[in-house]
Write an enzyme that holds these catalytic residues in place. Structure first.
Site, PDB file in Angstrom:
ATOM      1  N   TYR A   1       0.991  -0.917   0.184  1.00  0.00           N
ATOM      2  CA  TYR A   1      -0.221  -0.015  -0.207  1.00  0.00           C
ATOM      3  C   TYR A   1       0.644   1.605  -0.036  1.00  0.00           C
ATOM      4  O   TYR A   1       1.534   1.502   0.543  1.00  0.00           O
ATOM      5  CB  TYR A   1      -1.218   0.081   1.423  1.00  0.00           C
ATOM      6  CG  TYR A   1      -1.910   1.482   1.349  1.00  0.00           C
ATOM      7  CD1 TYR A   1      -2.266   1.958   0.487  1.00  0.00           C
ATOM      8  CD2 TYR A   1      -2.658   1.397   2.971  1.00  0.00           C
ATOM      9  CE1 TYR A   1      -3.341   3.206   0.754  1.00  0.00           C
ATOM     10  CE2 TYR A   1      -3.716   2.068   2.753  1.00  0.00           C
ATOM     11  CZ  TYR A   1      -3.685   2.729   1.830  1.00  0.00           C
ATOM     12  OH  TYR A   1      -4.785   4.150   1.891  1.00  0.00           O
TER      13      TYR A   1
ATOM     14  N   LYS B   1      -0.850  -1.184  -4.068  1.00  0.00           N
ATOM     15  CA  LYS B   1      -2.223  -0.594  -3.936  1.00  0.00           C
ATOM     16  C   LYS B   1      -1.318   1.161  -4.288  1.00  0.00           C
ATOM     17  O   LYS B   1      -1.269   1.256  -2.982  1.00  0.00           O
ATOM     18  CB  LYS B   1      -3.334  -0.599  -2.957  1.00  0.00           C
ATOM     19  CG  LYS B   1      -4.485   0.610  -2.276  1.00  0.00           C
ATOM     20  CD  LYS B   1      -5.075   0.535  -1.576  1.00  0.00           C
ATOM     21  CE  LYS B   1      -6.131   1.723  -0.623  1.00  0.00           C
ATOM     22  NZ  LYS B   1      -6.242   1.578   0.855  1.00  0.00           N
TER      23      LYS B   1
ATOM     24  N   VAL C   1      -9.573  -0.594  -4.682  1.00  0.00           N
ATOM     25  CA  VAL C   1      -9.629  -0.522  -3.108  1.00  0.00           C
ATOM     26  C   VAL C   1     -10.583   0.619  -2.820  1.00  0.00           C
ATOM     27  O   VAL C   1      -9.605   2.124  -3.004  1.00  0.00           O
ATOM     28  CB  VAL C   1      -8.298  -0.591  -2.148  1.00  0.00           C
ATOM     29  CG1 VAL C   1      -8.638  -0.207  -0.733  1.00  0.00           C
ATOM     30  CG2 VAL C   1      -7.491  -2.011  -2.948  1.00  0.00           C
TER      31      VAL C   1
END
Length: 305
Positions: free
Chosen positions: A136, A164, A206
């Site tokens: 992330y 992400k 996401v």
């Protein structure tokens, strides 16, 4: 290592009782409603799930309940957001024992690591379990930027399967593609950049606002994946005022307020997050209620396909 991750993955909220204790039945009921709406996977205990406000034992309880509830129908990932690499490794190992399908690993919280330290953190956490990992990258929130060049370096670790990308810069999708090809699955992590990211090559999203608008969220994604961009833009323009809420410091309160307005649970958050009030509350409610009143008919779009 392969991971069949694609499509819409909610960063699921964690529901609380009025005394701030975890409301597992509400959390799982909400998760089931999103599954029924067609989500492709779920991330428990991300920022929207208030990871850093929960104790280790509470996180494991929530994750175990989610894994048991889902029963393999969709991938269940867990956020890994700890203040030290040691704690992150401990959590990763426990998540594997519970049966999670993967991890979304954040940089170590609080300390602002440099690039070398950040990569060392990710590599060390990768050794703590056999699970595939989504890294992330969110420099606006955590002041640590995992650049495309750093992902070239990290590409030799097979457990790193997905990125992400939440740098607030859609150019990164193209830069990552140019530098790493198809080595990583690319997920958009900024709600109000999703259509741009999908057009540039992101194959997953996401999302925070999917917690409140799962059918409409899925509609936007499906239109984009089908190349029906004119229709996707119409839905995106309706959705964007809501999606902007995901980019603000009080995103958790705003998303939970939308969840409550849409009938999926309570707006309760755990301190230090407090309920919004006054003019701020009125402004956010106006955005949410206008969206509810004008929401697109997801079934109608595909009935006319």
């Amino acid at each position: 290592m392969q991971a069949n991750w694609h499509g819409v993955f909610p960063a699921a909220v964690t529901h609380f009782h009025d005394d701030e204790s975890i409301n597992l039945p509400a959390t799982l009921d909400h998760l089931e409603k999103m599954i029924e709406a067609g989500i492709h996977g779920v991330i428990m205990l991300g920022t929207v799930g208030e990871n850093c406000s929960l104790e280790m034992s509470e996180k494991l309880t929530v994750l175990k309940a989610a894994v048991e509830h889902v029963r393999g129908r969709i991938p269940v990932l867990s956020g890994v957001a700890e203040t030290s690499t040691r704690l992150a490794c401990r959590y990763a190992a426990e998540a594997q024992k519970i049966g999670a399908d993967g991890l979304m690993v954040l940089p170590a919280m609080v300390y602002k690591a440099d690039g070398h330290e950040a990569m060392a953190h990710f590599r060390t956490v990768a050794k703590a379990s056999d699970l595939p990992i989504m890294i992330y990258n969110n420099p606006p929130s955590y002041n640590i930027d995992v650049t495309p060049e750093m992902f070239v370096d990290l590409a030799d670790e097979p457990k790193f399967v997905c990125i992400k990308e939440s740098s607030d810069n859609p150019r990164r999708i193209t830069d990552l593609k140019n530098l790493t090809g198809d080595r990583f699955l690319l997920f958009c992590g900024v709600d109000d950049l999703v259509l741009e990211s999908a057009m540039l090559g992101a194959t997953g999203w996401v999302s925070g606002l999917v917690n409140a608008f799962p059918a409409e969220n899925r509609l936007l994604w499906d239109l984009a994946m089908a190349g029906r961009y004119s229709e996707a833009v119409d839905v995106y323009r309706w959705y964007t005022p809501l999606l902007h809420l995901d980019t603000l410091p009080k995103l958790v309160q705003y998303i939970k307020l939308a969840v409550a307005e849409c009938g999926y649970g309570s707006a309760k958050t755990r301190a230090p997050r407090l309920p919004i009030e006054g003019a701020e509350l009125a402004k956010v409610l106006d955005i949410i209620r206008k969206a509810i009143a004008t929401r697109p008919d997801a079934k109608a779009y595909f009935a006319n396909a």
